[in-house]
Motif scaffolding. Sequence first.
Motif, short mmCIF file in Angstrom:
data_model
loop_
_atom_site.label_atom_id
_atom_site.label_comp_id
_atom_site.label_asym_id
_atom_site.label_seq_id
_atom_site.Cartn_x
_atom_site.Cartn_y
_atom_site.Cartn_z
N PRO A 13 -74.69 28.61 33.44
CA PRO A 13 -75.30 27.07 33.32
C PRO A 13 -74.42 25.97 34.09
CG PRO A 13 -75.33 28.06 31.00
CD PRO A 13 -74.47 28.87 32.01
N ARG A 14 -73.31 26.27 34.13
CA ARG A 14 -72.38 25.18 34.75
C ARG A 14 -72.65 25.41 36.11
NH1 ARG A 14 -67.43 21.96 32.73
NH2 ARG A 14 -66.86 20.72 34.38
N ALA A 31 -75.32 26.64 37.49
CA ALA A 31 -76.49 26.23 38.10
C ALA A 31 -76.56 24.87 38.24
CB ALA A 31 -77.48 26.71 36.84
N ALA A 32 -75.91 23.96 37.26
CA ALA A 32 -75.89 22.62 37.56
C ALA A 32 -75.23 22.09 38.71
CB ALA A 32 -75.37 22.04 36.20
N ARG A 33 -74.23 22.72 39.01
CA ARG A 33 -73.55 22.16 40.20
C ARG A 33 -74.11 22.43 41.26
NH1 ARG A 33 -68.31 20.85 40.74
NH2 ARG A 33 -67.27 21.17 42.91
N GLY A 66 -77.53 22.47 41.42
CA GLY A 66 -78.77 21.84 41.13
C GLY A 66 -79.85 22.85 41.21
N ALA A 67 -79.91 24.10 40.60
CA ALA A 67 -80.85 25.26 40.70
C ALA A 67 -81.09 25.62 39.35
CB ALA A 67 -79.80 26.39 41.13
N PRO A 68 -82.27 25.96 39.33
CA PRO A 68 -82.87 26.24 37.97
C PRO A 68 -82.34 27.73 37.29
CG PRO A 68 -84.48 26.82 39.63
CD PRO A 68 -83.33 26.18 40.25
N MET A 69 -82.27 27.77 36.13
CA MET A 69 -81.52 29.07 35.65
C MET A 69 -82.26 29.54 34.55
SD MET A 69 -77.79 29.61 33.88
CE MET A 69 -77.76 31.04 32.78
N LEU A 95 -89.29 30.24 38.64
CA LEU A 95 -88.01 29.67 39.12
C LEU A 95 -88.45 29.00 40.65
CD1 LEU A 95 -84.85 31.34 38.05
CD2 LEU A 95 -86.35 29.81 36.78
N ASP A 96 -88.15 27.69 40.88
CA ASP A 96 -88.61 26.98 41.98
C ASP A 96 -87.35 26.34 42.57
OD1 ASP A 96 -89.75 26.16 44.16
OD2 ASP A 96 -90.53 24.30 43.08
#
Lengths: 324, 248
Positions: free
Chosen positions: A106-107, A109-111, A113-116, A144-145
């Motif tokens: 999750p960290r 993904a946030a870095r 800016g991607a969906p997870m 997921l987009d």
Amino acid sequence: MGDVLVFAEHQGGHFPKTTLVAIHAGLELAKKRGGNAIAVVAGDAPEGAAGEIAKYGVSKVIALAHPALKNYLADAHAQALAALAKKTGAEFLLATATAMGKDLFPRLAARLGAPMASEITAISDDHTFVRPTYAGNVMATVELDGPIKVLTVRGTAYDAAKPGDALAPVEKQDAEIDTASLKMEFVSFNATKNDRPQLTEARIIVSGGRGLKSGENFKTVLEPLVDEMGAAMGASRAAVDAGFVPNDLQVGQTGKVVAPELYIAVGISGAIQHLAGMKDSKVICAINKDEEAPIFAVADYGLVADLFKAVPEMAEEVKKLKHS
Amino acid sequence: MKILVPVKRVPDPATTIRVLPDGSGIATDNVKWVINPFCEIAIEEALRIKEKQTGEVVLVSVGQTNWQEQLRTGLAMGADRAILVKTDAPLDSLAIAGILAKIAGDEKPDLIILGKQAIDDDANQIGQMLAEMLGWPQATFASKIEIGADKTTVVREVDGGLETIAFKLPAVITTDLRLNEPRYASLPGIMKARKKEMKEIAADSLGLDLAPKLKVKTMAAPPKRQAGRKVASVQELVAVLHTEAKVI
């Protein structure tokens, strides 16, 4: 585009079954998408381990090296993997939902800016995945987009990838990490002493619940059966909360999810949170003195009996069987 | 010390969850709504830290108007005030973490404690995403927190044992089951909670891109496992496992 970076978690150079599950899922996703599955092994000196994972069918192995990757820490690992993902132009990042995968991805993904999507159990197509929610009572299909998609796969959803004769090339890369920005420090790891198979690797699991009544009874009553069967030992949340056994033995929604060939539930009533962690086992067997216990609704074979009599008897019977 | 605690409203874990026939969601009639159990542990931990060192515990939710019920329960447990970021739109984890990061930017807490996962979507993402967005350290799956003068030490429940990590605050910590035993709201607590501040902010007013990049398309019940049969004795059990199931 279309490449899948598989984070190959290792324990001091050894790859547990859970990592091989991610490799398998990564190979399937890459095939569906028409891309390559690339394994990433991170560490301060990951080359040795990288060579080991090269035989599992991936197109390439990247040995991602940096002194800050010596011990696992979320901030350094997220930086290194995010930079690598951008550099390689990979479309998917995939890991198994182990404690590390759950902490890191999750960290990451946030870095990016991607969906997870967490703990997927099936790949519908290249952007649609199935994942269990509500303690496994609902299977959600999620879409997921975005140019990069981040996934963890449930450790029981795929078989382990099998080694072949072909060896993928290993490419060493220095990880890009801004060490001045790192704020986390590894202090220690206190391993649970355990000479038995790992829960996530075992063919047979014998789990105990509140019915065992004490930690002492886990030792004197349950463990002889566990060892006679060469099994891993698990426990319900109730048994862990009561302090009978260490936390990493907990099977369930918020503990470990397992799917062995044989799961024996002893003195476990079968709360939905426990069933969420074991109901995909191939054969389930339950021993409980309460014939109304919900565990019997999912058990292939149920025995209504006092576990303090039945379990030692079962250990004896298994022993006889082995010597016959 | 100022502690921010994000809170989620979820169906009671004892509720039997049923999927709607058209797969658009779950049936919500007869569902009792509660604070996510892991969030309750987070509130409790925040209160204990505050009781030791003084400070303020601020709750924050991202949801609909009726989420006030759970925030009010948290206030009754002892939290000082609550913020509801109101939205009717389905948001994904990135959007929710983005909103929480914005609130954290305004509130400037020393620490954010939240549940490791919500027992409805079981995603286990928000704390980690929030830590990255703020550039803060993260300690997920915490079973022990020690706040020292210089450093904070957290024991984490990980595969194969317990890991200890350390960092300076501010930080994000997510709670595991064994961190504490949450208190019940007392009657005086419930009375006091009525007067505590509950601020509402419209999610749309924050100037963030909240368009979901993850969409739930359909929901379905999992394949049902058939109950098997009862056996009469240990001898029969071992025999069927050997000859019929062929697993031993």
